[in-house]
Write a protein that holds these residues in place. Structure first.
Motif, mmCIF file in Angstrom:
data_model
loop_
_atom_site.group_PDB
_atom_site.id
_atom_site.type_symbol
_atom_site.label_atom_id
_atom_site.label_comp_id
_atom_site.label_asym_id
_atom_site.label_seq_id
_atom_site.Cartn_x
_atom_site.Cartn_y
_atom_site.Cartn_z
ATOM 1 N N GLN A 144 5.124 27.130 0.566
ATOM 2 C CA GLN A 144 4.291 25.944 0.711
ATOM 3 C C GLN A 144 4.893 24.700 0.074
ATOM 4 N N GLY A 145 5.931 24.847 -0.717
ATOM 5 C CA GLY A 145 6.542 23.679 -1.320
ATOM 6 C C GLY A 145 5.760 23.180 -2.504
ATOM 7 N N SER A 146 6.125 22.007 -2.991
ATOM 8 C CA SER A 146 5.488 21.434 -4.177
ATOM 9 C C SER A 146 4.047 21.071 -3.881
ATOM 10 N N THR A 147 3.180 21.278 -4.851
ATOM 11 C CA THR A 147 1.775 20.927 -4.691
ATOM 12 C C THR A 147 1.326 19.947 -5.750
ATOM 13 N N GLY A 148 2.244 19.367 -6.500
ATOM 14 C CA GLY A 148 1.854 18.490 -7.585
ATOM 15 C C GLY A 148 1.926 17.025 -7.240
ATOM 16 N N THR A 149 2.271 16.668 -6.007
ATOM 17 C CA THR A 149 2.380 15.269 -5.654
ATOM 18 C C THR A 149 1.025 14.690 -5.316
ATOM 19 N N ALA A 150 0.880 13.395 -5.576
ATOM 20 C CA ALA A 150 -0.368 12.720 -5.236
ATOM 21 C C ALA A 150 -0.466 12.541 -3.733
ATOM 22 N N ALA A 151 -1.690 12.279 -3.257
ATOM 23 C CA ALA A 151 -1.908 12.098 -1.828
ATOM 24 C C ALA A 151 -1.048 10.963 -1.302
ATOM 25 N N ASN A 152 -0.347 11.231 -0.219
ATOM 26 C CA ASN A 152 0.541 10.246 0.391
ATOM 27 C C ASN A 152 -0.189 9.597 1.551
ATOM 28 N N GLU A 183 -0.394 21.189 0.479
ATOM 29 C CA GLU A 183 0.323 20.222 -0.356
ATOM 30 C C GLU A 183 -0.465 18.925 -0.516
ATOM 31 N N LYS A 184 -1.002 18.409 0.578
ATOM 32 C CA LYS A 184 -1.665 17.111 0.510
ATOM 33 C C LYS A 184 -3.026 17.184 -0.183
ATOM 34 N N ILE A 185 -3.778 18.249 0.056
ATOM 35 C CA ILE A 185 -5.072 18.375 -0.605
ATOM 36 C C ILE A 185 -4.900 18.615 -2.095
ATOM 37 N N LEU A 186 -3.967 19.482 -2.454
ATOM 38 C CA LEU A 186 -3.695 19.673 -3.878
ATOM 39 C C LEU A 186 -3.136 18.395 -4.496
ATOM 40 N N GLY A 187 -2.361 17.639 -3.745
ATOM 41 C CA GLY A 187 -1.853 16.382 -4.245
ATOM 42 C C GLY A 187 -2.966 15.405 -4.570
ATOM 43 N N LEU A 188 -3.957 15.336 -3.699
ATOM 44 C CA LEU A 188 -5.109 14.463 -3.949
ATOM 45 C C LEU A 188 -5.841 14.890 -5.221
ATOM 46 N N GLN A 243 -8.202 4.785 -5.057
ATOM 47 C CA GLN A 243 -9.180 5.593 -4.341
ATOM 48 C C GLN A 243 -8.644 6.077 -2.998
ATOM 49 N N VAL A 244 -8.984 7.303 -2.664
ATOM 50 C CA VAL A 244 -8.570 7.900 -1.398
ATOM 51 C C VAL A 244 -9.524 9.036 -1.076
ATOM 52 N N ALA A 245 -9.761 9.242 0.208
ATOM 53 C CA ALA A 245 -10.627 10.333 0.645
ATOM 54 C C ALA A 245 -9.920 11.172 1.695
ATOM 55 N N TYR A 246 -10.078 12.486 1.565
ATOM 56 C CA TYR A 246 -9.684 13.425 2.622
ATOM 57 C C TYR A 246 -10.932 13.771 3.417
ATOM 58 N N VAL A 247 -10.838 13.677 4.740
ATOM 59 C CA VAL A 247 -11.905 14.096 5.647
ATOM 60 C C VAL A 247 -11.247 14.932 6.733
ATOM 61 N N GLY A 248 -11.668 16.185 6.886
ATOM 62 C CA GLY A 248 -10.994 17.010 7.885
ATOM 63 C C GLY A 248 -11.686 18.324 8.145
ATOM 64 N N SER A 249 -10.987 19.189 8.865
ATOM 65 C CA SER A 249 -11.576 20.467 9.281
ATOM 66 C C SER A 249 -11.136 21.643 8.427
#
Length: 355
Positions: A34-42, A215-220, A306-312
């Motif tokens: 899965q690669g790195s999971t410590g990055t912030a949401a891009n 990666e992206k959800i953990l980043g957020l 601020q950032v929001a994830y919205v998805g399935s």
């Protein structure tokens, strides 16, 4: 360099810095492959102001029907469950006026569970009219994505299924995007999935399972510094639970609203996660109504980050790593305001007591 360009560059630099900081803070190891999971949401900062939100059950079918009824050339839809009579009728009418309608629907999990496919209603009513319908690739445990695109120019990214219950009893959200880069990539992935081909999406603001959702959800989550509000109907993934717990322990005000999701053993599948999160200092509970079907996370509301994830994608390994899902990262103030308004109202609903 104009003012908008300066803003976009500054925004990109801010997220790059946050990524470096978050990478040094995370204590969770990435899962294999899965690669790195410590990055912030891009987040793509070029999409400001061209997203629209709708909320269920408050807003109903209006914006979805408007998009279908306004289509002139093409409609593509990837969906887990399609059996809402009004939506099916609108798709039939679109095909009837010469729009090319193609639909990818979930099949693999229904077949594996030996249950009747709820998409049979749509298949029976649409295929005789010339609508092309394709079962999702068996490479995915679930085709769980919920996205409709019209004329290659507008896409609706949803947490809800197109079933009557999701317009009446569940908390769900949809984001409509007119961003050309986002819509183009959604179309590219649809074509690959239609042909059961591999594809590697790259748009920073889009969150695809099984490619980059973990990666992206953990980043957020790992990049949050002040607040974190989460809706989810199933929270069972150990990495996600650990990241939420770590956020609470480092002083982030974490609130989690989970569905009262009763599994085959008669207990709430979210109970273990809620207990772990509460022990870490987060506020976490399940409510019965509205049923929390949304998959949403809002980080650092009211701050420049601020950032929001919205998805399935729900927060379970099968959803993040083995299924087709799509979400989006958005930053517009009116959208985050609407999510927070609904979240704060839902937060007032008493928790369902756990045994």
């Amino acid at each position: 360099m104009n003012a908008r360009t300066q803003f976009l560059l500054a925004f990109a630099v801010m997220f790059a810095v946050l990524a470096i900081v978050a990478a040094g803070c995370t204590g969770t190891a990435p899962s294999s492959g899965q690669g790195s999971t410590g990055t912030a949401a891009n987040v793509s900062s070029g999409n400001t102001g061209i997203h629209t939100i709708f909320v269920e059950p408050n807003d109903g079918r209006a914006l979805i029907l408007k998009t279908i009824n306004g289509a002139q050339k093409t409609i593509t839809l990837t969906i887990y469950q399609l059996d809402d009579p009004e939506i099916v009728a609108a798709l039939a009418a679109a095909q009837g006026r010469g729009v090319s309608v193609r639909i990818i629907y979930n099949n693999a999990s229904f077949a594996a569970e030996n249950v009747t496919n709820p998409n049979n209603y749509a298949i029976a009513n649409l295929t005789p009219l010339g609508v092309q319908m394709m079962p999702g690739s068996p490479a995915f445990v679930l085709t769980h994505q919920k996205t409709l695109t019209a004329d290659g120019s507008v896409s609706i990214i949803m947490t809800l299924n197109l079933d009557p219950a999701f317009f009446g009893t569940t908390r769900d959200f949809g984001i409509i995007t007119n961003d050309p880069a986002e819509v183009q990539e959604i179309g590219k992935v649809f074509e690959a999935d239609w042909n059961y081909q591999n594809v590697t999406p790259t748009q920073p603001s889009l969150v695809w399972s099984p490619v980059n959702a973990r990666e992206k959800i953990l980043g957020l989550i790992n990049g949050s510094t002040k607040t974190l509000d989460v809706y989810n109907d199933a929270i069972t993934d150990p990495q996600v639970i650990a990241a939420l717990s770590d956020a609470a322990r480092r002083g982030v005000a974490v609130r989690v609203l989970a569905a009262y999701n009763v599994g085959s053993n008669g207990t709430n599948v979210n109970a273990p996660a809620l207990a772990t999160l509460t022990a870490s200092g987060a506020q976490a509970k399940s409510i019965a109504s509205p049923y929390i079907h949304a998959k949403v996370a809002v980080a650092d509301y009211g701050t420049p980050r601020q950032v929001a994830y919205v998805g399935s994608a729900y927060f379970a390994a099968e959803s993040l790593d083995q299924s087709r899902n799509l979400g989006i990262l958005v930053t517009e103030q009116p959208i985050l305001d609407r999510i927070e308004l609904e979240f704060n109202q839902d937060w007032q609903v008493p928790a369902v007591p756990e045994p």
